[in-house]
Write an enzyme that holds these catalytic residues in place. Structure first.
Site, PDB file in Angstrom:
ATOM      1  CG  ASP A  30      -2.053   0.981   1.111  1.00  0.00           C
ATOM      2  OD1 ASP A  30      -3.209   0.559   0.988  1.00  0.00           O
ATOM      3  OD2 ASP A  30      -1.781   2.211   1.117  1.00  0.00           O
ATOM      4  CG  HIS A 100      -8.700  -2.983  -2.411  1.00  0.00           C
ATOM      5  ND1 HIS A 100      -9.597  -2.238  -3.131  1.00  0.00           N
ATOM      6  CD2 HIS A 100      -8.540  -2.341  -1.229  1.00  0.00           C
ATOM      7  CE1 HIS A 100      -9.965  -1.176  -2.430  1.00  0.00           C
ATOM      8  NE2 HIS A 100      -9.350  -1.220  -1.270  1.00  0.00           N
TER       9      HIS A 100
HETATM   10  P1  AMP Z   1      -9.745   1.436   0.331  1.00  0.00           P
HETATM   11  O1  AMP Z   1      -9.867   2.651   1.193  1.00  0.00           O
HETATM   12  O2  AMP Z   1     -10.141   0.150   1.024  1.00  0.00           O
HETATM   13  O3  AMP Z   1     -10.428   1.613  -1.012  1.00  0.00           O
HETATM   14  O4  AMP Z   1      -8.185   1.258   0.070  1.00  0.00           O
HETATM   15  C1  AMP Z   1      -7.514   1.787  -1.012  1.00  0.00           C
HETATM   16  C2  AMP Z   1      -6.044   1.748  -0.658  1.00  0.00           C
HETATM   17  O5  AMP Z   1      -5.304   1.957  -1.847  1.00  0.00           O
HETATM   18  C3  AMP Z   1      -5.594   2.819   0.334  1.00  0.00           C
HETATM   19  O6  AMP Z   1      -5.065   2.191   1.509  1.00  0.00           O
HETATM   20  C4  AMP Z   1      -4.531   3.603  -0.431  1.00  0.00           C
HETATM   21  O7  AMP Z   1      -3.450   4.007   0.369  1.00  0.00           O
HETATM   22  C5  AMP Z   1      -4.110   2.594  -1.493  1.00  0.00           C
HETATM   23  N1  AMP Z   1      -3.550   3.171  -2.706  1.00  0.00           N
HETATM   24  C6  AMP Z   1      -4.016   4.226  -3.430  1.00  0.00           C
HETATM   25  N2  AMP Z   1      -3.245   4.437  -4.500  1.00  0.00           N
HETATM   26  C7  AMP Z   1      -2.265   3.487  -4.483  1.00  0.00           C
HETATM   27  C8  AMP Z   1      -1.161   3.183  -5.324  1.00  0.00           C
HETATM   28  N3  AMP Z   1      -0.884   3.887  -6.445  1.00  0.00           N
HETATM   29  N4  AMP Z   1      -0.352   2.149  -4.979  1.00  0.00           N
HETATM   30  C9  AMP Z   1      -0.611   1.439  -3.860  1.00  0.00           C
HETATM   31  N5  AMP Z   1      -1.644   1.656  -3.031  1.00  0.00           N
HETATM   32  C10 AMP Z   1      -2.457   2.681  -3.323  1.00  0.00           C
END
Ligand code: AMP
Ligand code: ZN
Length: 114
Positions: A30, A100
């Site tokens: 993440d 995810h």
């Molecule tokens: P959610 O809030 O369950 O939709 O989680 C989405 C997650 O994606 C968050 O914890 C973000 O920090 C993560 N995230 C967003 N953009 C990226 C990226 N480019 N690479 C890795 N993680 C990401």
């Protein structure tokens, strides 16, 4: 799916620190970790939310869970403990609309979550 961040990671047009990949799933760190170990495991196929998962996806969802437990073992948190989280829609705080699993570990995790 053209406008999906995680589809772009699957395609390789946006970089990610990958920790595992197989036929059906991909796992990467993440970008804003909430724990010493914070990995996201995603299906390669675009599924927006848990509400869009159907019976036909049961093998895919099984693969997702198995990849998550494999990541936990490989990153050394399987024995100390870890949490799998799937956020669905607004009240759960879902921000990326491609299903995810968060794998969180490496420190004691509070319960219940906020
Ligand atoms: P959610 O809030 O369950 O939709 O989680 C989405 C997650 O994606 C968050 O914890 C973000 O920090 C993560 N995230 C967003 N953009 C990226 C990226 N480019 N690479 C890795 N993680 C990401
Ligand atoms: Zn997607």
């Amino acid at each position: 799916m053209a406008d999906c961040l995680f589809c772009k990671i699957v395609e390789g047009t946006i970089p990610a620190k990958k920790v595992h990949e197989d036929e059906h799933t991909l796992a990467f760190h993440d970008i804003a970790p909430h724990a010493p170990t914070h990995v996201l495991v995603i299906p390669r196929r675009h599924v927006p939310t848990l509400n869009d998962v159907t019976l036909e996806d049961r093998e895919l969802m099984g693969s997702l869970l198995l990849s998550a437990t494999k990541v936990a073992r490989e990153l050394g948190v399987a024995d100390s403990g870890y949490r799998l989280v799937m956020n669905c829609n607004r009240d759960a705080g879902q921000t990326v609309f491609h299903v995810h699993v968060h794998v969180l570990g490496g420190r004691p995790l509070a319960w219940p979550p906020g």
